[in-house]
Design a protein around this motif. Structure first.
Motif, short mmCIF file in Angstrom:
data_model
loop_
_atom_site.label_atom_id
_atom_site.label_comp_id
_atom_site.label_asym_id
_atom_site.label_seq_id
_atom_site.Cartn_x
_atom_site.Cartn_y
_atom_site.Cartn_z
N GLU A 8 -4.04 -3.83 5.42
CA GLU A 8 -4.80 -3.27 4.29
C GLU A 8 -3.97 -2.25 3.53
O GLU A 8 -3.92 -2.26 2.30
N ASP A 9 -3.32 -1.35 4.27
CA ASP A 9 -2.49 -0.34 3.62
C ASP A 9 -1.29 -0.98 2.93
O ASP A 9 -0.91 -0.59 1.83
N GLN A 10 -0.69 -1.98 3.57
CA GLN A 10 0.45 -2.66 2.95
C GLN A 10 0.03 -3.36 1.67
O GLN A 10 0.76 -3.36 0.68
N ALA A 11 -1.16 -3.92 1.63
CA ALA A 11 -1.67 -4.57 0.43
C ALA A 11 -1.84 -3.55 -0.69
O ALA A 11 -1.52 -3.81 -1.85
N ARG A 12 -2.35 -2.35 -0.35
CA ARG A 12 -2.50 -1.31 -1.37
C ARG A 12 -1.14 -0.85 -1.89
O ARG A 12 -0.96 -0.62 -3.09
N VAL A 13 -0.17 -0.70 -1.00
CA VAL A 13 1.18 -0.30 -1.42
C VAL A 13 1.78 -1.36 -2.34
O VAL A 13 2.35 -1.06 -3.39
N ASP A 14 1.63 -2.63 -1.96
CA ASP A 14 2.16 -3.72 -2.79
C ASP A 14 1.50 -3.73 -4.16
O ASP A 14 2.16 -3.98 -5.17
N LYS A 15 0.20 -3.47 -4.21
CA LYS A 15 -0.52 -3.45 -5.48
C LYS A 15 0.02 -2.34 -6.38
O LYS A 15 0.25 -2.55 -7.58
N VAL A 16 0.25 -1.16 -5.83
CA VAL A 16 0.77 -0.04 -6.63
C VAL A 16 2.17 -0.35 -7.13
O VAL A 16 2.52 -0.07 -8.28
#
Length: 59
Positions: A8-16
């Motif tokens: 979940e955190d990696q997905a948020r980082v990738d989105k940013v």
């Protein structure tokens, strides 16, 4: 290298990171311009060093 973040955190980082604030448009790299500038600088430095040697009677 595995990520230390949970998915979940990696997905948020990738989105940013995909957002436009982190992308910079750059001009294409010009190899020949760099080569010409380096050649010019080296030629000028060689000429100055030769002139200094000539002034002191080394050449």
């Amino acid at each position: 290298m595995p990520s230390k973040l949970n998915p979940e955190d990696q997905a948020r980082v990738d989105k940013v990171l995909r957002q436009g604030a982190n992308r910079v448009e750059r001009k294409p790299f010009k190899v020949w311009t760099l080569f010409a500038v380096l050649l010019l600088v080296l030629t000028l430095m060689s000429g100055v060093s030769y002139w200094i040697a000539w002034q002191y009677g080394v050449v």
